[in-house]
Design a protein around this motif. Structure first.
Motif, PDB file in Angstrom:
ATOM      1  N   LYS A  99      -0.368   5.974  -7.602  1.00 27.78           N
ATOM      2  CA  LYS A  99      -1.511   5.209  -8.124  1.00 27.78           C
ATOM      3  C   LYS A  99      -2.724   5.287  -7.195  1.00 27.78           C
ATOM      4  O   LYS A  99      -3.828   4.905  -7.573  1.00 27.78           O
ATOM      5  N   ALA A 100      -2.508   5.764  -5.962  1.00 26.90           N
ATOM      6  CA  ALA A 100      -3.605   5.830  -4.983  1.00 26.90           C
ATOM      7  C   ALA A 100      -4.671   6.818  -5.439  1.00 26.90           C
ATOM      8  O   ALA A 100      -4.359   7.848  -6.043  1.00 26.90           O
ATOM      9  N   LYS A 101      -5.942   6.445  -5.183  1.00 26.30           N
ATOM     10  CA  LYS A 101      -7.056   7.324  -5.562  1.00 26.30           C
ATOM     11  C   LYS A 101      -7.355   8.318  -4.445  1.00 26.30           C
ATOM     12  O   LYS A 101      -7.898   9.379  -4.685  1.00 26.30           O
ATOM     13  N   ALA A 102      -7.049   7.907  -3.191  1.00 23.20           N
ATOM     14  CA  ALA A 102      -7.329   8.788  -2.052  1.00 23.20           C
ATOM     15  C   ALA A 102      -6.430   8.416  -0.881  1.00 23.20           C
ATOM     16  O   ALA A 102      -5.904   7.307  -0.816  1.00 23.20           O
ATOM     17  N   VAL A 103      -6.244   9.390   0.019  1.00 24.75           N
ATOM     18  CA  VAL A 103      -5.456   9.136   1.234  1.00 24.75           C
ATOM     19  C   VAL A 103      -6.331   9.486   2.433  1.00 24.75           C
ATOM     20  O   VAL A 103      -6.941  10.562   2.467  1.00 24.75           O
ATOM     21  N   ARG A 104      -6.407   8.572   3.384  1.00 26.21           N
ATOM     22  CA  ARG A 104      -7.193   8.840   4.595  1.00 26.21           C
ATOM     23  C   ARG A 104      -6.454   9.871   5.454  1.00 26.21           C
ATOM     24  O   ARG A 104      -5.213   9.879   5.485  1.00 26.21           O
ATOM     25  N   ASP A 129      -9.996   0.036  -2.721  1.00 24.46           N
ATOM     26  CA  ASP A 129      -8.704  -0.666  -2.660  1.00 24.46           C
ATOM     27  C   ASP A 129      -7.530   0.298  -2.797  1.00 24.46           C
ATOM     28  O   ASP A 129      -6.448   0.039  -2.274  1.00 24.46           O
ATOM     29  N   LEU A 130      -7.747   1.382  -3.553  1.00 25.12           N
ATOM     30  CA  LEU A 130      -6.663   2.340  -3.791  1.00 25.12           C
ATOM     31  C   LEU A 130      -6.725   3.533  -2.834  1.00 25.12           C
ATOM     32  O   LEU A 130      -6.126   4.565  -3.089  1.00 25.12           O
ATOM     33  N   THR A 131      -7.507   3.381  -1.767  1.00 20.72           N
ATOM     34  CA  THR A 131      -7.510   4.412  -0.719  1.00 20.72           C
ATOM     35  C   THR A 131      -6.596   3.926   0.401  1.00 20.72           C
ATOM     36  O   THR A 131      -6.818   2.882   0.995  1.00 20.72           O
ATOM     37  N   ILE A 132      -5.535   4.696   0.625  1.00 18.17           N
ATOM     38  CA  ILE A 132      -4.511   4.266   1.600  1.00 18.17           C
ATOM     39  C   ILE A 132      -4.741   4.971   2.928  1.00 18.17           C
ATOM     40  O   ILE A 132      -4.921   6.171   2.975  1.00 18.17           O
ATOM     41  N   ILE A 170       1.944   1.821  -3.455  1.00 21.20           N
ATOM     42  CA  ILE A 170       0.864   2.430  -4.274  1.00 21.20           C
ATOM     43  C   ILE A 170       0.830   3.937  -4.033  1.00 21.20           C
ATOM     44  O   ILE A 170       0.702   4.735  -4.964  1.00 21.20           O
ATOM     45  N   LEU A 171       0.994   4.318  -2.769  1.00 25.96           N
ATOM     46  CA  LEU A 171       0.973   5.740  -2.410  1.00 25.96           C
ATOM     47  C   LEU A 171       2.166   6.476  -3.031  1.00 25.96           C
ATOM     48  O   LEU A 171       2.010   7.560  -3.601  1.00 25.96           O
ATOM     49  N   GLU A 203     -12.641  -0.691  -6.524  1.00 28.27           N
ATOM     50  CA  GLU A 203     -11.299  -0.286  -6.957  1.00 28.27           C
ATOM     51  C   GLU A 203     -10.851   0.971  -6.208  1.00 28.27           C
ATOM     52  O   GLU A 203      -9.709   1.069  -5.757  1.00 28.27           O
ATOM     53  N   GLU A 204     -11.799   1.915  -6.077  1.00 35.46           N
ATOM     54  CA  GLU A 204     -11.492   3.156  -5.366  1.00 35.46           C
ATOM     55  C   GLU A 204     -11.150   2.865  -3.905  1.00 35.46           C
ATOM     56  O   GLU A 204     -10.213   3.429  -3.349  1.00 35.46           O
ATOM     57  N   ASN A 206       0.825  -1.212   0.000  1.00 37.10           N
ATOM     58  CA  ASN A 206       0.000   0.000   0.000  1.00 37.10           C
ATOM     59  C   ASN A 206       0.858   1.261   0.000  1.00 37.10           C
ATOM     60  O   ASN A 206       0.517   2.249  -0.652  1.00 37.10           O
ATOM     61  N   THR A 214      -4.116   8.203   7.825  1.00 34.98           N
ATOM     62  CA  THR A 214      -2.838   7.770   7.236  1.00 34.98           C
ATOM     63  C   THR A 214      -1.899   8.969   7.092  1.00 34.98           C
ATOM     64  O   THR A 214      -0.709   8.891   7.435  1.00 34.98           O
TER      65      THR A 214
END
Lengths: 68, 167
Positions: free
Chosen positions: A39-44, B164-167, A34-35, B161-162, A31, A47
């Motif tokens: 490629k990440a779509k969002a970050v919490r 899964d790609l949320t970190i 990915i960050l 997918e969204e 993960n 995090t």
């Protein structure tokens, strides 16, 4: 994507390995990869908070907006 | 037992019964052509093969067989999709594509049945009659429902997918 993740730069400045950071903030190295690769779509927020705490930096040190 | 497992078994049984019907159908075609002493039921219409020319019989057989194969294909895709769902792959490309194809096939079956009934009436009764009954409406409803379900699963896949790609 117009948001650039400068995590590599901060890791180099702090002389910290990705694996160690992943362990500290409690996410997998996959993960974190990915960050780092953008490629990440969002970050919490949680995090982001953990990364800032571990690297002793501000969110703006990690994230940067560049116009396309 | 989970509902999906019951559904999977039910569809599997139905699919293999359809294969038996297919075999019986293929075996009966030479008998129909040779004996010509059968009164058979196609799409709810009784057809006396004695009164049919070879061309008319060929048209009826091709129509009924085409519709039947489309329906069989839809059930086969449904079997594969339910298997995939039972494995826990809810938003896979296979399920999304299959649901869309099943929807289209059911729609074609419904519209094809209307068309086939018109042709049957023209051949048998020599009159134009629009045959829309509940089975046609059910096919159309199921077809549109499966097409909509495919869109829902596509949306689900994008959300997954969204996520899964949320970190």
């Amino acid at each position: 994507m117009s948001i650039i993740v400068n995590l590599d730069v901060m890791l180099a400045k702090r002389k910290m390995k990705s694996k160690d950071l992943a362990e500290i903030i409690g996410i997998t190295t996959a993960n974190l990869s990915i960050l780092k690769s953008g490629k990440a779509k969002a970050v919490r927020f949680s995090t982001l908070e953990a990364i800032c705490k571990a690297l002793d930096c501000q969110p703006s040190d990690i994230l940067e907006y560049i116009e396309d | 037992m989970k509902a999906i497992n019951i559904l999977k078994r039910l569809i599997n049984i139905y699919y293999y019964l359809l294969i038996l019907v297919l075999i019986a159908g293929i075996l009966s075609i030479p008998l129909l052509i040779l004996k010509k002493k059968y009164v058979v039921k196609f799409l709810g219409e009784e057809v006396d093969l004695n009164n049919l020319s070879s061309l008319n019989m060929a048209i009826i057989l091709i129509l009924v067989a085409s519709l039947w194969f489309l329906y069989f294909k839809a059930i086969k895709l449904l079997k594969h999709s339910v298997h995939e769902l039972s494995e826990g792959h809810y938003f896979s490309k296979l399920v999304i594509d299959n649901f869309k194809t099943i929807g289209i096939l059911f729609l074609i079956c419904g519209l094809g049945e209307v068309f086939a009934k018109i042709i049957l009436n023209l051949i048998l009764k020599n009159k134009f009659q629009l045959g829309i009954d509940s089975s046609v409406v059910i096919f159309l409803i199921m077809g549109l429902f499966f097409m909509f379900l495919s869109e829902v699963f596509l949306k689900g896949s994008q959300l997954e997918e969204e996520n899964d790609l949320t970190i």
